[in-house]
Design a protein around this motif. Structure first.
Motif: not given
Length: 308
Positions: A96-101, A170-171, A176-183
């Motif tokens: 399953v999944g959730l928003l990165l934020t 997600i940038f 590789k996802p940038d964890e600091k640039r997810s909205f």
């Protein structure tokens, strides 16, 4: 679903508008009944309660474990996926999944929510299912749908997952996802549907069935008059423009990065958006994220087996 020995891996994308598996898609509306409904289609029977699923959509909530709905929808999704393989009893690993934020704050709660019952017996459309849930993997929402699509270059990429309730960005540095640039923006498909309904009401002083709106958004056509079609199309174009405005506000530059769009809103962008198709990839498969979850979990289980 994928088989790992005696375990079947089932990916489930728990959207607000629809809940998807690798091969099924069902609206998330759920209504409880104390007695068996007269019309027995799309009925889940669990612990003596009957639930009709699919008539409407679930409203946005910021925590999917706040009620029992997503657990019940999960049972339904498992049953629908097993039904395609003519299976009624199975040992299941969920993916399953959730928003990165949300994932760092809610991941373990969501995983435990999925695993709260080792065994579950229930009926879906009058057929009995017996499920043993042995594990659950949780991934960032949307990202697994594009892993195999992303350009291998070292450039910057942007993923926009446009669901029914929200648009999640997600940038990515390469892959590789940038964890600091997810909205997260509350700019999902439902906002477009509401805008269309309001525009039609204002122009024609009448209401329009949501199924007609969805047909136009998905196919850019419906069996209605041209006057109504034009109002819907113009509103959809305005919505698509708002999506790109929001993307730019978060740093999207089509000259410097590629854009990948997943989720049900991709069809609106495809039909009504203004963009450079050579720099934008739209994943049309609404089940792509569920398939991605499933594949990642399957590969992870195989790696663990090899290392054992």
């Amino acid at each position: 679903m994928k088989e790992h020995g005696e375990i079947v891996v089932i990916g489930i994308d728990h959207g607000y508008g629809n809940i998807k598996t690798a091969s099924t898609c069902t609206p998330t509306g759920i209504t409880a009944y104390d007695t068996e409904p007269i019309f027995s289609e799309n009925i889940l029977e669990y612990k003596g309660v009957y639930y009709r699923i699919g008539d409407t959509h679930k409203e946005f909530v910021d925590n999917k474990v706040s009620d029992e709905d997503y657990y019940l929808l999960t049972l339904m999704a498992i049953a629908r996926e097993l039904y395609t393989a003519h299976v009624r009893e199975a040992t299941v690993h969920l993916a399953v999944g959730l928003l990165l934020t949300w994932i760092y704050r809610q991941k373990e709660d969501f995983r435990q929510y999925m695993l709260k019952n080792d065994y579950a017996e229930f009926k879906w459309n009058s057929e009995m299912y017996k499920i043993h849930i042995t594990g659950c993997s949780v991934y960032p929402q949307g990202y697994p749908a594009i892993i195999g699509k992303i350009n291998d270059s070292l450039g910057l990429n942007l993923l926009a997952d446009i669901g029914n309730g929200t648009m999640n960005l997600i940038f990515l540095n390469g892959k590789k996802p940038d964890e600091k640039r997810s909205f997260t923006e509350k700019l999902g498909v439902n906002q477009c549907v509401i805008a269309v309904r309001d525009a039609v009401s204002k122009e024609f002083q009448t209401t329009i069935d949501e199924r007609v709106i969805q047909q136009v958004l998905r196919k850019n056509e419906a069996d209605i008059s041209e006057a109504y079609l034009e109002v819907i199309r113009n509103t959809a174009r305005e919505y698509a423009a708002k999506v790109f405005t929001a993307l730019r506000e978060h740093g999207y530059n089509p000259d410097l990065m590629r854009l990948y769009i997943v989720g049900g809103g991709g069809c609106i962008i495809k039909n009504f958006g203004n963009y450079d198709a050579s720099r934008v990839t739209i994943i049309d498969d609404i089940c792509a994220t569920a398939k991605g979850y499933e594949l990642l979990a399957y590969l992870s289980l195989n790696r663990k087996k090899e290392c054992a």
